[in-house]
Design an enzyme around this catalytic site. Structure first.
Site, short mmCIF file in Angstrom:
data_model
loop_
_atom_site.label_atom_id
_atom_site.label_comp_id
_atom_site.label_asym_id
_atom_site.label_seq_id
_atom_site.Cartn_x
_atom_site.Cartn_y
_atom_site.Cartn_z
N CYS A 166 -43.82 -22.76 -52.14
CA CYS A 166 -43.10 -21.61 -52.69
C CYS A 166 -43.95 -20.36 -52.85
O CYS A 166 -43.42 -19.30 -53.21
CB CYS A 166 -42.49 -21.98 -54.04
SG CYS A 166 -41.70 -23.61 -54.04
N THR A 272 -46.40 -31.55 -59.68
CA THR A 272 -45.05 -30.98 -59.83
C THR A 272 -44.75 -30.39 -61.20
O THR A 272 -43.72 -29.75 -61.36
CB THR A 272 -43.98 -32.04 -59.51
OG1 THR A 272 -44.13 -33.15 -60.41
CG2 THR A 272 -44.10 -32.53 -58.07
N THR A 307 -35.06 -24.39 -62.87
CA THR A 307 -35.44 -25.75 -63.26
C THR A 307 -35.96 -25.71 -64.69
O THR A 307 -36.50 -24.69 -65.14
CB THR A 307 -36.52 -26.33 -62.34
OG1 THR A 307 -37.68 -25.48 -62.37
CG2 THR A 307 -36.01 -26.45 -60.92
N GLU A 314 -42.92 -20.62 -67.00
CA GLU A 314 -43.06 -19.24 -66.52
C GLU A 314 -42.80 -18.23 -67.63
O GLU A 314 -43.57 -17.27 -67.81
CB GLU A 314 -42.09 -18.99 -65.37
CG GLU A 314 -42.12 -17.55 -64.88
CD GLU A 314 -41.02 -17.21 -63.89
OE1 GLU A 314 -40.95 -16.04 -63.46
OE2 GLU A 314 -40.22 -18.11 -63.54
N LYS A 332 -33.36 -15.32 -57.33
CA LYS A 332 -32.98 -16.63 -56.81
C LYS A 332 -31.54 -17.01 -57.15
O LYS A 332 -30.98 -17.91 -56.52
CB LYS A 332 -33.97 -17.69 -57.27
CG LYS A 332 -35.32 -17.54 -56.59
CD LYS A 332 -36.27 -18.66 -56.91
CE LYS A 332 -37.58 -18.48 -56.16
NZ LYS A 332 -38.35 -17.29 -56.58
N HIS A 337 -33.45 -20.66 -53.59
CA HIS A 337 -34.90 -20.74 -53.49
C HIS A 337 -35.26 -20.92 -52.02
O HIS A 337 -35.13 -22.00 -51.47
CB HIS A 337 -35.41 -21.92 -54.33
CG HIS A 337 -36.89 -21.94 -54.49
ND1 HIS A 337 -37.74 -21.12 -53.78
CD2 HIS A 337 -37.70 -22.69 -55.29
CE1 HIS A 337 -38.98 -21.35 -54.13
NE2 HIS A 337 -38.98 -22.30 -55.05
#
Length: 409
Positions: A166, A272, A307, A314, A332, A337
């Site tokens: 990403c 992840t 998510t 973030e 997005k 995405h």
């Protein structure tokens, strides 16, 4: 001595169109590129049936068969975006520049084209190589976009392929900026691309990270929203032409913005699960690179995947660095995405919005999750504001973080 880096061309391929005026009109009308993929029904064992495909895209007629044979869809979208960006920059036919060694490429994607993989799978499972062609690997390799751009235009400068999921697009822009800033190149083609494939969707589907609002494509994904249920995968490409300021000035090029800061780092913790503190460190390092304080940033273009872990980490990282409710939005909700393309597409559209002083709201954001940090989330209607500096952030699997800062010209 370092050099200033400006943007002299930009373009992209998206689920809402391939030019700014079309995209702007559709976003202002409340449209998104999210659709229900009915063709997946009964074919793929996926929980989600949602995606943001680029509709009706083709390069046939624009380039000949020989030029296209080494390009899968991802490279074709990268080439289309790059061709338009070069045209905007006034460099489309500058063969002397292409061949002179002072123009390079920094371009990325998570993967190459996936259909050729089937031929290699058949070889591994059945020993049959009949489905493998001379261009199968060229189409599927992770640096296919950068290489195909270079070969098509005869570019002899440095090639920096970025394949970091990403952050592929934003990292391509960042490394291109550094190549010019430190005098290694005068001009760089920078960006990222990704093609839609069920395998990409499956990566997130198996992690229960995809939206399953399959009967409500107009209402999902919902970045930062209390009722979000996951991301939607998209596709596309974005290209910026970056140039040394003095070089651009000498040839009379129009400048659409300046890159003044870039930083990238890694969490070094979990593949992840994002780490807010390391995200924040990247944001601060970008500010330091630009010689700015957080108060100088007028708006943040967030990663905003919709998510749970991503949005929370973030937003908390952003609040910690800014220590105020800085205006923030993400695109997005409109485009899904697009993985390796998102950072480049978001940079392009962010520059367009900076130029016009209108910033679209985060699509589908109605009720901010109280667990998200206290920021000025742009929602409901567009924000009319003059932004001198925009920060654009992206975060990827592997704990890879990027932050770019653009200045309005």
């Amino acid at each position: 001595m370092t050099r200033r880096v400006v943007v002299t061309g930009m373009s992209g391929i998206t689920a809402l169109g391939n030019d700014w005026q079309t995209i702007k009109t559709r976003m202002q009308a409340g449209e998104t590129g999210i659709v229900r993929m009915s063709e997946w029904d009964g074919k793929y064992d996926l929980r989600t049936r949602l995606a943001a495909p680029v509709q009706g895209f083709s390069l046939k007629g624009q380039f000949n068969r020989k030029q296209l044979r080494s390009m899968g869809r991802v490279a074709q979208m990268a080439v289309a975006a790059t061709d338009d960006a070069l045209e905007m920059a006034g460099l489309r036919d500058d063969t002397a520049m292409f061949e002179g060694g002072r123009l390079g490429i920094a371009y990325g994607s998570s993967f190459g084209s996936t259909p050729p993989v089937l031929g290699f799978t058949r070889l591994m499972e059945h020993g049959d190589s009949n489905a493998i062609t001379a261009t199968s690997y060229i189409q599927m390799m992770s640096h296919t976009a950068a290489v195909n751009i270079g070969v098509l235009y005869g570019i002899s400068g440095r090639i920096i392929p970025t394949s970091t999921a990403c952050t592929s697009g934003s990292m391509g822009i960042g490394y291109a900026y550094e190549a010019i800033k430190f005098g290694k190149q005068d001009v760089m083609i920078a960006g990222g691309a990704e093609e839609l494939c069920p395998t990409m969707v499956a990566v997130f589907d198996t992690l229960f990270a995809t939206s399953v609002s399959n009967d409500a494509p107009d209402a999902t994904p919902r970045p930062y929203d209390a009722n979000r249920d996951g991301l939607v995968i998209g596709e596309g490409a974005g290209t910026l032409i970056l140039e040394d300021y003095e070089h651009a000035k000498a040839r009379g090029a129009k400048m659409y913005g300046e890159i003044v800061g870039f930083a990238t780092n890694s969490d070094g913790a979990h593949v992840t699960q994002p780490a807010a503190d390391k995200m924040g460190r990247a944001l601060q390092q970008s500010l330091d690179d630009a010689g700015l304080s957080s108060n100088d940033i007028d708006i943040v273009n967030g990663h905003g995947t919709a998510t749970d872990h991503g949005d929370l980490a973030e937003s908390k990282a952003t609040r910690t660095v800014f220590d105020r409710a800085v205006p923030i939005h993400t695109l997005k909700g409109h485009f899904g995405h697009s993985l390796g393309a998102c950072g480049a597409v978001e940079a392009w559209l962010g520059l367009e919005m900076m130029h016009e002083g209108h910033f679209v709201p985060t699509a589908n954001l109605k009720n901010v999750d109280p667990e998200c940090a206290d920021l000025d989330y742009i929602m409901g209607s567009e924000r009319v504001m003059t932004a001198e500096h925009m920060m654009s952030n992206n975060f990827a699997f592997g704990g890879i973080n990027t932050s770019l800062i653009f200045k309005r010209i």
